[in-house]
Write an enzyme that holds these catalytic residues in place. Structure first.
Site: not given
Ligand code: ATR
Length: 485
Positions: A109, A172, A277, A314, A341, A363, A428, A451
């Site tokens: 260990h 694991r 992303k 998406d 926006a 917006n 969304a 969404g």
């Protein structure tokens, strides 16, 4: 195999846990060092002999305060009672006979660090003529799991390699897929015998590892943080339901480049989520035109030559579901209002424009909205002006702001609007399932897209891209509704 440790703290609890778990796990580990005043014979008899008996010393992270001789004595008694394995710490192996070693898991260990010379330590332990070699080690960088994966694949005898701590959880979960001899799972949350141990229920009912083998393909979701992602729930259940031999793991990625060079080669595909992303868009070797325009992706798939193809499901999910709801099944020249926006708005605007829509951004902060509208060459209107109108002259209305998201469910970005039957209204937000905006649109007879449905669709598109099979959409929906309420 899945092995559940029985950790006491006394005989009563140990016997209760054994009767609770027996039959559910392939093996039980009796941690004698953690069970006060244990009766070895009674414990072994109550388990049905598929048992590992372990007497872990303080030195190796256990609580045995007896000497070496007393530990060896218990292990011998266990063998005499007919147990399948004993766990012997590497430094005690010389105390056992060759025959006894034939049933021994030789273990070592490293609680505080990942050993820099893991391979040579494993080679050394393999020299001891035990039945199985086991090393458990602290993982402090996700990429260290790659070395575990490789050593398991290259193993020369039955081997258990376990990464401890939160970042080691994937070693694991993927143990069976990588060819590990067994993995340890806690009886339930709070009954872990080592840091980062997953529960038996998770291995069985969330990751479906039962049928994993060395042909099992690995997929995963890349993000940071990643603990609350629902993608492992839907994809693993989906893979299991169609018999696709794959395992989908949560991947908390901090160092993008080392992740891609060291760990990604063991995987066939990824979902990508916040905050990665954009950065993974720059890493993809090949992307569709619309993804290039957006500059962000949520899907990576390994091509046959090892390069990575990027997609943005998406956006396909959002745009495709809007198109499906339109009478003429086309966004060409349709008037689309996008509220917000931020990054989500930006991607939706590009996706809608790509399909020929006439897009307007609304917006709250005028300067920000105007700036992105100029950049994307679409119209702009202030949210304040839009909110003052009782009815809107748009075919499609899409909310990308967080207005109406749980827990503040009693607000809408369009509180005074009455919707028309032919309008498509999209939100969304996926929690709650139906936001105030969606409920009002539904009441007015408009066509709605939630969404949650979007989340299902973006996952379904990934699923179908990877498996080449139809996605079990109802299953995906049921899982999400169960998790989110
Ligand atoms: P994302 O990347 O998910 O789109 P974001 O970049 O944080 O998220 O963008 C959030 C958007 O929601 C912004 O357009 C924001 O408006 P501002 O530019 O005025 O900040 C909008 N938003 C958030 N809360 C809002 C609220 N209470 N009312 C109106 N708009 C809101």
């Amino acid at each position: 195999m899945i092995c559940v440790p029985i950790i006491g703290p006394d005989m009563k609890q140990a016997l209760e846990d054994i009767s609770f778990v027996n039959g559910e796990a392939d093996l039980l580990e009796l941690r004698l060092d953690l069970i006060k005043n244990f009766d070895l014979k009674q414990l072994v008899e109550s388990t049905g002999k598929d048992v590992i008996v372990t007497v872990r010393s303080n030195r190796e992270g256990g609580q045995w305060d007896g000497d070496v001789a007393s530990a060896i004595k218990e292990l011998r008694s266990a063998l005499n009672l007919g147990v399948r394995f004993i766990d012997v710490e590497w430094h005690l192996a010389s105390e056992l006979t060759k025959e006894e070693l034939g049933q021994a898991i030789i273990s070592r260990h490293f609680f505080d660090e990942f050993p820099s010379n893991l391979k040579s330590i494993l080679d050394e332990l393999n020299e001891i003529p035990g039945a199985v070699t086991k090393i458990a080690m602290k993982i402090d960088q996700l990429e260290q799991n790659a070395e575990i994966f490789q050593l398991l694949r290259d193993r020369r005898k039955d081997t258990i390699l376990i990464g401890m701590g939160e970042l080691g959880r994937i070693s694991r979960i993927a143990a069976r897929a990588m060819g590990g001899f067994l993995t340890f799972a806690a009886l339930s949350s709070g009954k872990e015998s080592a840091p980062g141990q997953v529960t038996l229920a998770e291995l069985k009912n969330k990751y479906y590892t039962k049928n994993n083998n060395q042909e099992t393909k690995l997929y995963g979701v890349i993000g940071n943080p990643i603990g609350h992602s629902m993608s492992p729930d839907i994809h693993n259940a989906g893979f299991n339901s169609i018999g696709f031999n794959a395992l989908y793991l949560p991947l908390k990625v901090e160092r993008v480049e080392s992740f891609m060079s060291e760990l990604a080669p063991y995987f066939d595909g990824f979902s990508v989520t916040i905050p990665h992303k954009e950065i993974f868009f720059t890493i993809a070797d090949k992307v569709e035109e619309v993804v290039n325009k957006i500059g962000a992706l949520n899907t990576l798939t390994k091509l046959s030559d090892g390069r990575w193809e990027g997609k943005n499901t998406d956006i396909s999910a959002a745009i495709d579901s809007v198109i499906e709801k339109l009478d003429d099944k086309s966004l060409k020249d349709k008037r689309v209002l996008v509220i917000g926006a931020g990054g989500a708005a930006r991607a939706i605007v590009i996706g809608a424009k790509y399909k020929g829509a006439n897009v307007t951004i609304a917006n709250r902060t005028v300067s920000k909205g105007q700036k992105i509208a100029n950049e994307l060459e679409v119209n702009f209107i202030s949210l304040e002006k839009i909110q003052a109108l009782a009815s809107l002259d748009y075919n499609v209305i899409m909310n990308t702001t967080s207005v109406g998201m749980s827990p503040e469910v009693d607000v809408s970005p369009l509180p005074k609007t009455t919707f028309k039957e032919e309008q498509v209204v999209f939100d969304a937000i996926y929690n709650p399932d139906k936001t105030k905006l969606i409920l009002k649109a539904e009441e007015d007879g408009a066509k709605i897209i939630t969404g949650r449905e979007m989340f299902v669709k973006q996952g379904a598109l990934q699923f179908e891209h990877w498996t080449k099979k139809t996605c079990p959409l109802t299953l995906f929906r049921e899982i999400l509704n169960k998790k989110l309420g």
